[in-house]
Design a protein around this motif. Structure first.
Motif, short mmCIF file in Angstrom:
data_model
loop_
_atom_site.label_atom_id
_atom_site.label_comp_id
_atom_site.label_asym_id
_atom_site.label_seq_id
_atom_site.Cartn_x
_atom_site.Cartn_y
_atom_site.Cartn_z
N ARG A 60 10.83 -0.72 -5.32
CA ARG A 60 10.10 -1.88 -5.85
C ARG A 60 10.52 -2.22 -7.28
NH1 ARG A 60 6.55 2.11 -4.58
NH2 ARG A 60 5.47 3.25 -6.23
N ALA A 61 11.00 -1.24 -8.03
CA ALA A 61 11.50 -1.53 -9.38
C ALA A 61 12.78 -2.35 -9.30
CB ALA A 61 11.72 -0.24 -10.15
N HIS A 62 13.67 -1.97 -8.40
CA HIS A 62 14.92 -2.74 -8.21
C HIS A 62 14.63 -4.12 -7.64
CE1 HIS A 62 18.27 0.01 -9.16
NE2 HIS A 62 17.39 0.98 -8.87
N GLN A 63 13.68 -4.22 -6.74
CA GLN A 63 13.33 -5.53 -6.19
C GLN A 63 12.78 -6.46 -7.27
OE1 GLN A 63 10.63 -4.28 -3.09
NE2 GLN A 63 12.23 -4.35 -1.50
N THR A 64 12.04 -5.89 -8.20
CA THR A 64 11.51 -6.70 -9.31
C THR A 64 12.65 -7.21 -10.19
OG1 THR A 64 9.44 -5.43 -9.33
CG2 THR A 64 9.98 -6.70 -11.30
N SER A 113 0.81 -1.23 0.00
CA SER A 113 0.00 0.00 0.00
C SER A 113 0.84 1.27 0.00
CB SER A 113 -0.92 0.00 1.23
OG SER A 113 -0.17 -0.10 2.43
N ASP A 114 2.13 1.11 0.09
CA ASP A 114 3.03 2.28 0.10
C ASP A 114 3.35 2.70 -1.33
OD1 ASP A 114 4.93 4.21 0.47
OD2 ASP A 114 6.18 3.03 1.83
N TYR A 115 2.86 3.89 -1.74
CA TYR A 115 3.05 4.38 -3.10
C TYR A 115 4.35 5.18 -3.26
CZ TYR A 115 -1.86 3.31 -4.10
OH TYR A 115 -3.06 2.67 -4.30
N SER A 116 5.05 5.44 -2.18
CA SER A 116 6.23 6.30 -2.23
C SER A 116 7.39 5.62 -2.95
CB SER A 116 6.65 6.69 -0.81
OG SER A 116 7.21 5.57 -0.14
N MET A 117 8.48 6.36 -3.08
CA MET A 117 9.66 5.83 -3.76
C MET A 117 10.28 4.67 -3.01
SD MET A 117 12.99 7.94 -5.16
CE MET A 117 12.01 8.84 -6.37
N THR A 118 10.08 4.64 -1.72
CA THR A 118 10.66 3.55 -0.91
C THR A 118 9.68 2.41 -0.67
OG1 THR A 118 10.03 4.70 1.13
CG2 THR A 118 12.25 5.11 0.27
N GLY A 119 8.46 2.52 -1.21
CA GLY A 119 7.48 1.47 -1.02
C GLY A 119 7.92 0.18 -1.70
N PRO A 120 7.93 -0.96 -0.98
CA PRO A 120 8.46 -2.22 -1.51
C PRO A 120 7.38 -3.08 -2.18
CG PRO A 120 8.00 -2.49 0.81
CD PRO A 120 7.59 -1.07 0.46
N LEU A 121 7.84 -4.16 -2.80
CA LEU A 121 6.92 -5.20 -3.27
C LEU A 121 6.31 -5.89 -2.06
CD1 LEU A 121 9.06 -6.98 -6.05
CD2 LEU A 121 7.36 -5.15 -6.37
N ASN A 122 5.12 -6.44 -2.26
CA ASN A 122 4.59 -7.30 -1.19
C ASN A 122 5.09 -8.72 -1.43
OD1 ASN A 122 2.99 -8.37 -3.24
ND2 ASN A 122 1.16 -7.24 -2.61
N GLU A 123 4.67 -9.63 -0.59
CA GLU A 123 5.15 -11.02 -0.69
C GLU A 123 4.80 -11.63 -2.04
OE1 GLU A 123 4.67 -15.29 1.69
OE2 GLU A 123 3.92 -13.43 2.58
N ASN A 124 3.60 -11.35 -2.53
CA ASN A 124 3.18 -11.90 -3.81
C ASN A 124 4.01 -11.31 -4.95
OD1 ASN A 124 1.47 -13.59 -5.39
ND2 ASN A 124 0.32 -11.77 -6.02
N GLY A 125 4.40 -10.04 -4.80
CA GLY A 125 5.21 -9.40 -5.83
C GLY A 125 6.57 -10.06 -5.99
#
Length: 404
Positions: free
Chosen positions: A250-254, A212-224
């Motif tokens: 979240r882009a880097h995590q992907t 639910s975090d839309y900010s630049m630091t918002g991460p992927l969730n477990e499903n992501g």
């Protein structure tokens, strides 16, 4: 000289001399003779001018003598500055040999044109119509190439002006998109599996599912994390991948999860600010006003992509999309030396890119219908580069469905 004339002159001089030396007692007749000889005295300019006296023609012709203004019109003779303009004669042979330039003083005096060898050598210049025929509404948008002076040049029939002009990369991509017919989502796995060893590919995806975090630091969730790692496993092979991501976590995590699923040792993606979600926004203030007044960013962005509305807030779709590929993604990928470049961005970038790459054939018109009309996670665009330099555009999906 005529004897009568000489006699008349001598008599006049004698009378003049005698009249000037007469002290007293002048008779009425002699006084009259002196007074009448004034006309002779006034003509001193003729006597003093040896050239005129010796010239019977001038003396006998009062009209010529009086037309002093002709003699005085020496300003014509004095205009030797034209003759003295020897710099024109001394100019290089290639300019002198061009009669059109010599006859036109303005052109000769213009050193810029004189020194421009390309212009001088272009004795005959043909327009694009000479090679391709007329540009009409029937062939608008068509790109044709020809060789001019050993150089291949491409022209496009401009649909707005109906004139041939030099083709840009925007024109070429528009041509490739039209020929690609990307009207449905293609599995990314299928593209990777069918990629020839002589081909290269750039892929741009929306990140995997977030919290639910839309900010630049918002991460992927477990499903992501699971989504992106599963996709990596599905496209695991010997092809070398390059990874790039926006500045968002979240882009880097992907990227890292896809790389992990593929078994790549180096999972650290390069950071490209051009992939941030504001790439297509031209004016932040106008964009905020539009989304606040018209139902949010998803509606405003999709309406602009399809309809061209809110042009004060957004860039032009085709040129801005081409800029992202040509100036950021493709150069970063090519410098890596890898066969596939995989980039991760955000929905506000990817929805316009999908609309662009599909020629508006994919329906993401969220502003009309919010149900199943938004780009799904891990959906995006791919470009396959053929050995002959041509390109094929695809709309791709990394999950079962391309929309959500």
């Amino acid at each position: 000289m005529n004897r009568k004339i000489w006699m008349g002159v001598l008599v006049a001089l004698s009378l003049l001399f005698w009249g000037c030396n007469e002290a007293t007692g002048s008779s009425e007749q002699s006084e009259k003779m002196v007074r009448d000889s004034v006309v002779v005295r006034d003509s001193v300019r003729f006597i003093d001018s040896v050239r005129i006296i010796n010239s019977i023609n001038f003396v006998d012709s009062v009209r010529v003598v009086d037309s002093v203004n002709v003699v005085d019109s020496l300003h014509v003779v004095d205009s030797l500055n034209i003759v003295d303009s020897l710099h024109v004669v001394d100019s290089p042979v290639h300019v002198v040999d061009s009669v059109r330039f010599i006859d036109s003083v303005r052109v000769i005096d213009s050193l810029n044109i004189k020194d421009s060898v390309r212009v001088v050598d272009s004795v005959v210049v043909y327009g694009p119509e000479h090679y391709f025929g007329p540009c009409t509404s029937e062939n608008s948008g068509e790109i044709k190439s020809t060789t001019i002076y050993d150089e291949v040049r491409a022209y496009v029939c401009d649909e707005n002006t109906l004139l041939w002009r030099i083709a840009t990369q925007v024109d070429w991509n528009d041509k490739y998109i039209y020929e690609s017919h990307a009207d449905e989502f293609t599995d990314l796995k299928k593209l990777v599996d069918n990629l020839a060893t002589t081909e290269k590919m750039v892929v741009v995806l929306r990140h995997a599912e977030r919290g639910s975090d839309y900010s630049m630091t918002g991460p992927l969730n477990e499903n992501g994390f699971k989504q992106s790692q599963d996709l990596g496993e599905s496209i695991a092979n010997d092809i070398e991948f390059y990874y790039g991501a926006s500045q968002f976590v979240r882009a880097h995590q992907t990227c890292n999860s896809i790389a992990k699923g593929r078994g790549d040792l180096d999972t650290l993606a390069d950071t490209l600010a051009a992939l941030n979600d504001s790439w297509f926004v031209k004016d932040e203030t106008a964009y905020k006003a539009a989304k606040d007044a018209h139902g949010g960013g998803w509606k405003v962005t999709s309406q602009w992509a399809y309809e061209g509305d809110y042009s004060d807030a957004f860039y032009e779709l085709n040129s801005r999309s081409t800029e992202l590929f040509e100036e950021h993604l493709i150069p970063a990928f090519e410098s890596s030396g890898k066969q596939v470049g995989l980039f991760v961005s955000h929905d506000l970038v990817m929805v316009p890119l999908v609309v662009y790459a599909s020629g508006k054939n994919i329906d993401l018109k969220y502003y009309k219908d919010s149900s199943d009309h938004w780009l799904n996670y891990l959906g995006g665009v791919a470009i396959v580069f053929k050995p002959d330099g041509t390109r094929v555009f695809y709309v791709v999906k990394g999950l079962e469905s391309g929309t959500m």
